[in-house]
Design a protein around this motif. Structure first.
Motif, PDB file in Angstrom:
ATOM      1  N   TYR A  60      25.938  10.995  15.599  1.00  0.00           N
ATOM      2  CA  TYR A  60      26.752   9.876  15.118  1.00  0.00           C
ATOM      3  C   TYR A  60      27.429   9.290  16.350  1.00  0.00           C
ATOM      4  CZ  TYR A  60      26.127  12.013  10.475  1.00  0.00           C
ATOM      5  OH  TYR A  60      25.602  12.547   9.318  1.00  0.00           O
ATOM      6  N   GLY A  61      26.679   8.430  17.058  1.00  0.00           N
ATOM      7  CA  GLY A  61      27.016   8.116  18.430  1.00  0.00           C
ATOM      8  C   GLY A  61      26.601   9.322  19.259  1.00  0.00           C
ATOM      9  N   ASP A  62      26.692   9.244  20.563  1.00  0.00           N
ATOM     10  CA  ASP A  62      26.364  10.393  21.404  1.00  0.00           C
ATOM     11  C   ASP A  62      27.549  11.347  21.393  1.00  0.00           C
ATOM     12  OD1 ASP A  62      25.398  12.198  23.188  1.00  0.00           O
ATOM     13  OD2 ASP A  62      25.338  10.845  24.905  1.00  0.00           O
ATOM     14  N   HIS A  63      27.612  12.165  20.342  1.00  0.00           N
ATOM     15  CA  HIS A  63      28.754  13.060  20.091  1.00  0.00           C
ATOM     16  C   HIS A  63      30.061  12.260  19.943  1.00  0.00           C
ATOM     17  CE1 HIS A  63      26.519  16.827  20.795  1.00  0.00           C
ATOM     18  NE2 HIS A  63      25.869  16.145  21.735  1.00  0.00           N
ATOM     19  N   LEU A  64      29.962  10.962  19.649  1.00  0.00           N
ATOM     20  CA  LEU A  64      31.153  10.119  19.550  1.00  0.00           C
ATOM     21  C   LEU A  64      32.017  10.497  18.353  1.00  0.00           C
ATOM     22  CD1 LEU A  64      32.956   7.748  20.308  1.00  0.00           C
ATOM     23  CD2 LEU A  64      31.323   6.222  19.151  1.00  0.00           C
ATOM     24  N   SER A  65      31.383  10.622  17.185  1.00  0.00           N
ATOM     25  CA  SER A  65      32.140  11.016  15.999  1.00  0.00           C
ATOM     26  C   SER A  65      32.811  12.375  16.223  1.00  0.00           C
ATOM     27  CB  SER A  65      31.218  11.080  14.781  1.00  0.00           C
ATOM     28  OG  SER A  65      31.890  11.574  13.647  1.00  0.00           O
ATOM     29  N   GLU A  66      32.054  13.320  16.775  1.00  0.00           N
ATOM     30  CA  GLU A  66      32.615  14.639  17.061  1.00  0.00           C
ATOM     31  C   GLU A  66      33.804  14.539  18.016  1.00  0.00           C
ATOM     32  OE1 GLU A  66      28.813  17.685  16.708  1.00  0.00           O
ATOM     33  OE2 GLU A  66      29.229  16.739  18.635  1.00  0.00           O
ATOM     34  N   SER A  67      33.709  13.680  19.029  1.00  0.00           N
ATOM     35  CA  SER A  67      34.781  13.557  20.022  1.00  0.00           C
ATOM     36  C   SER A  67      36.062  13.005  19.395  1.00  0.00           C
ATOM     37  CB  SER A  67      34.336  12.662  21.184  1.00  0.00           C
ATOM     38  OG  SER A  67      33.277  13.256  21.900  1.00  0.00           O
ATOM     39  N   LEU A  68      35.918  12.026  18.519  1.00  0.00           N
ATOM     40  CA  LEU A  68      37.090  11.468  17.844  1.00  0.00           C
ATOM     41  C   LEU A  68      37.735  12.515  16.940  1.00  0.00           C
ATOM     42  CD1 LEU A  68      35.533   7.991  16.996  1.00  0.00           C
ATOM     43  CD2 LEU A  68      37.502   8.363  18.498  1.00  0.00           C
ATOM     44  N   ILE A  69      36.913  13.279  16.253  1.00  0.00           N
ATOM     45  CA  ILE A  69      37.432  14.364  15.406  1.00  0.00           C
ATOM     46  C   ILE A  69      38.068  15.442  16.272  1.00  0.00           C
ATOM     47  CG2 ILE A  69      36.749  16.213  13.822  1.00  0.00           C
ATOM     48  CD1 ILE A  69      34.437  14.246  12.935  1.00  0.00           C
ATOM     49  N   GLY A  70      37.415  15.769  17.398  1.00  0.00           N
ATOM     50  CA  GLY A  70      37.941  16.806  18.286  1.00  0.00           C
ATOM     51  C   GLY A  70      39.293  16.446  18.862  1.00  0.00           C
ATOM     52  N   ASP A  71      39.467  15.192  19.238  1.00  0.00           N
ATOM     53  CA  ASP A  71      40.765  14.743  19.743  1.00  0.00           C
ATOM     54  C   ASP A  71      41.823  14.961  18.679  1.00  0.00           C
ATOM     55  OD1 ASP A  71      43.033  12.942  20.374  1.00  0.00           O
ATOM     56  OD2 ASP A  71      41.770  12.297  22.041  1.00  0.00           O
ATOM     57  N   TYR A  72      41.481  14.609  17.445  1.00  0.00           N
ATOM     58  CA  TYR A  72      42.408  14.816  16.326  1.00  0.00           C
ATOM     59  C   TYR A  72      42.726  16.308  16.146  1.00  0.00           C
ATOM     60  CZ  TYR A  72      44.103  15.098  11.514  1.00  0.00           C
ATOM     61  OH  TYR A  72      44.849  15.376  10.386  1.00  0.00           O
ATOM     62  N   LEU A  73      41.687  17.131  16.096  1.00  0.00           N
ATOM     63  CA  LEU A  73      41.890  18.567  15.875  1.00  0.00           C
ATOM     64  C   LEU A  73      42.727  19.211  16.970  1.00  0.00           C
ATOM     65  CD1 LEU A  73      38.309  19.647  14.713  1.00  0.00           C
ATOM     66  CD2 LEU A  73      40.344  19.373  13.281  1.00  0.00           C
TER      67      LEU A  73
END
Length: 295
Positions: A57-70
């Motif tokens: 979902y993007g190049d780990h983009l969705s994961e990165s946005l979630i990771g910043d939140y977490l």
């Protein structure tokens, strides 16, 4: 919010989760960190504890946005499901990556993007049977479970009648099936769901609003922008679906009931379904999705 046991994982997940494909920028909207924070905070406020994302979902983009939140919240408050098997190149362009060595590299990239030491549910992402049947892959993933990087394995089946991968779940150690299921697509009821029930597998119903068509917002003839993944759908098929949605709205949805909430509740009525994972563009949509539990 209501919660259900996610099959043999014994995890208790909210029956409504948050799908995050849209964070990768393929649904016509770009999300920044503030947008994602507000969506996930609203989910937490409403008792949602399940986030579903993916490496592509993007190049780990969705994961990165979630990771910043977490990284700024309590990690243990969330059950994070992500996926492996694809490499994102640009919008709507991916290549398959299912080799054991490459999947290990993907796992480490996902852990880094999500800013976490472990992934709750790591899912084989819509790959063909030929790569699913690679014993080396599942052996390597089991070692990652033993190392604590993965809590549970899952399979996101690409074809919603893929009985081969579903039936093999117990053999390979997969405890969760993710499948397309909604009022317009009931195929899993015939073979996949009975197999899930026999094996005590958790089930995530993805695309529960049929790519938004079951939201009731679109009429036959609706046109989607080229930045929206629905622009790539066959126009004639889209027209037929939206005509069917109009019929369903008139004959099945009770008067005064929001169609999107009805559609989510409709999925959750099936005893095999543990949770639905609709996407959402803003906190208001999170709240509307969560309200489906009242139905």
């Amino acid at each position: 919010m209501k919660y259900r046991r996610l099959g043999k994982t014994e995890l208790e997940v909210s029956v409504v989760g948050i799908g995050t494909w849209q964070f990768g920028g393929e649904w016509g909207i770009q999300f920044d960190q503030k947008d994602v924070d507000s969506i996930l905070d609203k989910g937490k406020e409403l008792g949602i504890n399940l986030i579903d994302t993916a490496e592509c979902y993007g190049d780990h983009l969705s994961e990165s946005l979630i990771g910043d939140y977490l990284s700024r919240r309590k990690r243990e408050d969330w059950i994070v499901a992500t996926k492996f098997g694809h490499h994102f190149h640009e919008r709507f362009t991916r290549t398959d990556v299912f080799g054991a060595k490459e999947v290990l590299e993907q796992l480490d990239k996902s852990l880094k993007a999500l800013r976490t030491d472990y992934i709750d549910i790591y899912q084989f992402h819509s790959g063909p049977d030929a790569v699913f049947d690679n014993d080396e892959l599942w052996t390597v993933l089991d070692k990652q479970k033993q190392a604590g990087k993965i809590r549970h394995l899952g399979t996101s089946i690409g074809n919603n009648d893929n009985l081969h991968q579903t039936d093999a779940s117990t053999k390979v150690g997969s405890e969760v099936i993710q499948v397309v299921y909604n009022r317009l697509d009931r195929v899993p009821e015939q073979r996949v769901f009975p197999s899930c029930e026999r094996q005590d597998l958790g089930v995530f119903a993805r695309v529960p609003l049929a790519s938004g068509y079951l939201s009731g917002k679109y009429k036959p003839g609706a046109v989607f922008d080229s930045t929206d993944v629905r622009h790539r759908h066959d126009p004639e098929a889209t027209r037929r679906k939206l005509e069917e949605v109009e019929r369903i709205a008139q004959t099945e949805v009770p008067e005064g009931v929001d169609m999107a909430q009805w559609a989510l509740a409709w999925c959750l009525r099936h005893p095999a379904v543990t949770a639905v994972i609709p996407g959402c563009k803003n906190p208001a949509q999170v709240e509307a999705n969560a309200a489906a539990v009242q139905l």
